[in-house]
Design a protein around this motif. Structure first.
Motif, short mmCIF file in Angstrom:
data_model
loop_
_atom_site.label_atom_id
_atom_site.label_comp_id
_atom_site.label_asym_id
_atom_site.label_seq_id
_atom_site.Cartn_x
_atom_site.Cartn_y
_atom_site.Cartn_z
N ASP A 175 87.28 -83.98 26.69
CA ASP A 175 87.57 -84.12 25.26
C ASP A 175 88.93 -83.51 24.93
O ASP A 175 89.42 -82.62 25.61
CB ASP A 175 86.51 -83.38 24.44
CG ASP A 175 85.18 -84.10 24.46
OD1 ASP A 175 85.10 -85.19 25.06
OD2 ASP A 175 84.21 -83.56 23.87
N VAL A 177 90.75 -81.03 23.01
CA VAL A 177 90.63 -79.81 22.21
C VAL A 177 91.94 -79.05 22.35
O VAL A 177 92.74 -79.34 23.25
CB VAL A 177 89.47 -78.90 22.70
CG1 VAL A 177 88.13 -79.61 22.56
CG2 VAL A 177 89.68 -78.45 24.13
N THR A 220 75.42 -69.56 31.17
CA THR A 220 75.45 -69.94 29.76
C THR A 220 76.85 -70.36 29.32
O THR A 220 77.02 -71.41 28.69
CB THR A 220 74.98 -68.76 28.88
OG1 THR A 220 73.69 -68.35 29.32
CG2 THR A 220 74.92 -69.18 27.42
N ILE A 221 77.83 -69.55 29.66
CA ILE A 221 79.20 -69.88 29.26
C ILE A 221 79.63 -71.21 29.86
O ILE A 221 80.17 -72.08 29.17
CB ILE A 221 80.18 -68.76 29.70
CG1 ILE A 221 79.86 -67.46 28.96
CG2 ILE A 221 81.62 -69.17 29.42
CD1 ILE A 221 80.61 -66.25 29.49
N ARG A 223 77.82 -73.70 30.93
CA ARG A 223 77.12 -74.84 30.35
C ARG A 223 77.69 -75.23 28.99
O ARG A 223 77.97 -76.40 28.71
CB ARG A 223 75.64 -74.54 30.22
CG ARG A 223 74.86 -75.81 29.89
CD ARG A 223 73.54 -75.55 29.27
NE ARG A 223 72.75 -74.66 30.15
CZ ARG A 223 71.44 -74.51 30.00
NH1 ARG A 223 70.79 -75.19 29.07
NH2 ARG A 223 70.78 -73.66 30.75
N ILE A 224 77.84 -74.22 28.13
CA ILE A 224 78.32 -74.51 26.77
C ILE A 224 79.75 -75.05 26.79
O ILE A 224 80.07 -76.03 26.11
CB ILE A 224 78.22 -73.25 25.88
CG1 ILE A 224 76.74 -72.91 25.66
CG2 ILE A 224 78.93 -73.47 24.55
CD1 ILE A 224 76.51 -71.63 24.88
N ILE A 225 80.59 -74.43 27.59
CA ILE A 225 81.99 -74.88 27.63
C ILE A 225 82.10 -76.30 28.19
O ILE A 225 82.76 -77.16 27.61
CB ILE A 225 82.85 -73.91 28.47
CG1 ILE A 225 82.97 -72.55 27.77
CG2 ILE A 225 84.24 -74.51 28.72
CD1 ILE A 225 83.82 -72.53 26.52
N LYS A 227 79.82 -78.73 28.52
CA LYS A 227 79.25 -79.72 27.62
C LYS A 227 80.10 -79.85 26.35
O LYS A 227 80.32 -80.96 25.85
CB LYS A 227 77.81 -79.33 27.25
CG LYS A 227 77.11 -80.38 26.38
CD LYS A 227 75.61 -80.11 26.31
CE LYS A 227 74.93 -81.18 25.44
NZ LYS A 227 73.46 -80.98 25.36
N GLY A 228 80.56 -78.70 25.87
CA GLY A 228 81.36 -78.69 24.64
C GLY A 228 82.68 -79.43 24.79
O GLY A 228 83.27 -79.86 23.80
N CYS A 229 83.15 -79.55 26.03
CA CYS A 229 84.41 -80.25 26.27
C CYS A 229 84.19 -81.65 26.81
O CYS A 229 85.12 -82.29 27.32
CB CYS A 229 85.27 -79.46 27.26
SG CYS A 229 85.84 -77.89 26.60
N GLY A 230 82.95 -82.11 26.74
CA GLY A 230 82.66 -83.45 27.23
C GLY A 230 82.69 -83.57 28.73
O GLY A 230 83.09 -84.59 29.29
N MET B 185 79.63 -64.98 23.17
CA MET B 185 80.74 -65.95 23.12
C MET B 185 81.33 -66.01 21.72
O MET B 185 82.55 -66.07 21.55
CB MET B 185 80.24 -67.34 23.52
CG MET B 185 80.06 -67.55 25.00
SD MET B 185 79.64 -69.29 25.39
CE MET B 185 81.26 -70.08 25.26
N ARG B 223 83.75 -76.82 17.26
CA ARG B 223 83.46 -78.06 17.95
C ARG B 223 82.85 -77.82 19.33
O ARG B 223 81.83 -78.42 19.69
CB ARG B 223 84.74 -78.89 18.10
CG ARG B 223 84.39 -80.30 18.58
CD ARG B 223 85.55 -81.01 19.20
NE ARG B 223 86.71 -81.01 18.30
CZ ARG B 223 87.76 -81.81 18.48
NH1 ARG B 223 87.76 -82.67 19.48
NH2 ARG B 223 88.79 -81.74 17.68
N ILE B 224 83.47 -76.93 20.08
CA ILE B 224 82.98 -76.68 21.45
C ILE B 224 81.58 -76.06 21.43
O ILE B 224 80.69 -76.47 22.18
CB ILE B 224 83.96 -75.79 22.23
CG1 ILE B 224 85.26 -76.56 22.48
CG2 ILE B 224 83.34 -75.32 23.54
CD1 ILE B 224 86.35 -75.75 23.16
N LYS B 227 78.89 -78.77 20.02
CA LYS B 227 78.63 -79.80 21.02
C LYS B 227 77.99 -79.18 22.26
O LYS B 227 77.07 -79.75 22.85
CB LYS B 227 79.93 -80.51 21.39
CG LYS B 227 79.73 -81.65 22.38
CD LYS B 227 80.99 -82.52 22.48
CE LYS B 227 80.76 -83.66 23.48
NZ LYS B 227 81.94 -84.56 23.58
N GLY B 228 78.47 -77.99 22.63
CA GLY B 228 77.94 -77.33 23.83
C GLY B 228 76.49 -76.92 23.70
O GLY B 228 75.80 -76.73 24.70
#
Lengths: 233, 233
Positions: A175, A177, A220-221, A223-225, A227-230, B185, B223-224, B227-228
């Motif tokens: 994505d 960003v 956790t970090i 996964r979120i990052i 997924k959050g960045c596509g 985070m 956004r991150i 979405k994440g």
DNA sequence: GAAAAAGTTGACGCTTCGGTCAACTTTCGG
DNA sequence: CCGAAAGTTGACCGAAGCGTCAACTTTTTC
């Protein structure tokens, strides 16, 4: 004979601390003896512990000397000033700053590279918590003892990696960003555990942050990052 | 008559700093005069600037006094010790800690609530950068001057909000992630801009972090994170 | 193995620190 | 308008800070 005290070109801060000086009897020059190397290391090891715990202003040379088992005057023989010790330490930490950044290379797969980077940063944070905190302390105080070169170094390293992220986005691999804000999220999230240990612990509920905690943090970090960045899947 | 110096039950740290004391001529008690209120505020305003810039150990009462335009002895009239000033300030910041947390309520929509929370934290960070940094400094040093009650407070506030996240996950409203690591985070990312100003700036390239920078930060982080956590769209 | 270089160290100088005090002036309640 | 409470302040104290120095011992060099 007891005439006038010699005037030299020095500036003093509080405590009469010398801000700039020229060494008189040349220590620390080509001094590469075994004794020198050993004592320097002893002093730096002690210093990092004291600086980490007390910060620059709170640390005293006397304490560093005591912790390293050397008389204070001997510490001054190897390092001409408190600042010299501190700066040496900061420079060391700084040289680690971009080591992890080299994991982010354009030709790599973004998801893998970012996951590795998060892992590497957290590993460094965990294994070198003292250094991390010392650097955090320096940064909180506005980088008082960071040279212009240090700053330029940080900046250059950051910008080169921003370019990598931009290339990935350009190629549609992730994505779009703002790269710098993503970096800040990464730096902040990974360093928090060492730098703000008490705060992290108050949430984790543990008396100490364990390796397992770091594992969960990485998971956790990441996964979120990702997924959050596509970059999921 | 010049006999023995009076012994009192006090403990001293370095610099002969008094760790615990009983006031002699009772200032700061029911003193709620206008003069008192004004001077207290003047001193605290000066103190926060000095403590932020220099940290607890680096700050001196003389500097605080100079900055507030009052003689040093007058500062001691209102605050019995350096610690007293510092603790007052820390307590103030701490009371803001969970104010933003109240935005996270179970009945709200997760995406909206989290976005608001990120926005609120960044706003506070930007408008109260000095306080934020002072608190960061305190945390980096292990919370030396945070009372047991302060810690318990932080912990309770955190846990109550962890429960909110868990409820959202339970209800299938968002992905299952470790709530505490998600909080870290968020805290880390939002505070970074104030606490590690020089580092953030070295990436942003700006001489100062602008309101626009904060806007972009909020947008990127939101956004991150959303979405994440499976809260996109 | 002697001269030179490197390393060691206790005592000291000067500055700044946090905090105190006693004498003073201002403010305020009645 | 007076007395008490509150506020003001310069001078001072002992402790601790950083850095210095000169005399000494050990190690290296040739």
């Amino acid at each position: 004979m007891d005439s006038i005290a010699p005037l030299r070109d020095i500036r003093r801060s509080r405590h009469g601390e010398v801000m700039a000086r020229r060494s008189r009897d040349r220590p620390a020059d080509g001094a590469n003896t075994r004794i020198s190397a050993r004592n320097r290391k002893t002093i730096l090891d002690a210093a990092i512990r004291v600086f980490t715990e007390k910060g620059y202003d709170g640390a005293s040379i006397a304490e560093i000397a005591a912790l390293s088992g050397l008389p204070k005057a001997n510490v001054y023989y190897y390092f001409g000033s408190k600042q010299a010790i501190y700066r040496t330490l900061i420079a060391d930490v700084l040289s680690e700053w971009d080591k992890a950044l080299t994991l982010l290379r354009e030709e790599r797969d973004p998801a893998e590279a970012l996951a590795d980077y998060i892992r590497a940063k957290l590993d460094f944070t965990r294994r070198h918590a003292a250094e991390s905190r010392m650097f955090a302390n320096e940064a909180v105080h506005g980088g008082r003892f960071m040279s212009r070169g240090d700053r330029a170094h940080i900046r250059a390293a950051t910008l080169s990696r921003v370019k990598v992220l931009e290339a990935w986005m350009e190629a549609g691999k992730m994505d779009r960003v703002e790269p710098i804000h993503l970096f800040i999220m990464l730096w902040a999230s990974t360093q928090y555990y060492a730098d703000f240990d008490i705060l992290a612990r108050s949430g984790l509920g543990s008396g100490r942050i364990t390796a397992a905690d770091y594992d969960r943090a990485a998971e956790t970090i990441t996964r979120i990052i990702l997924k959050g960045c596509g970059l999921a899947g």
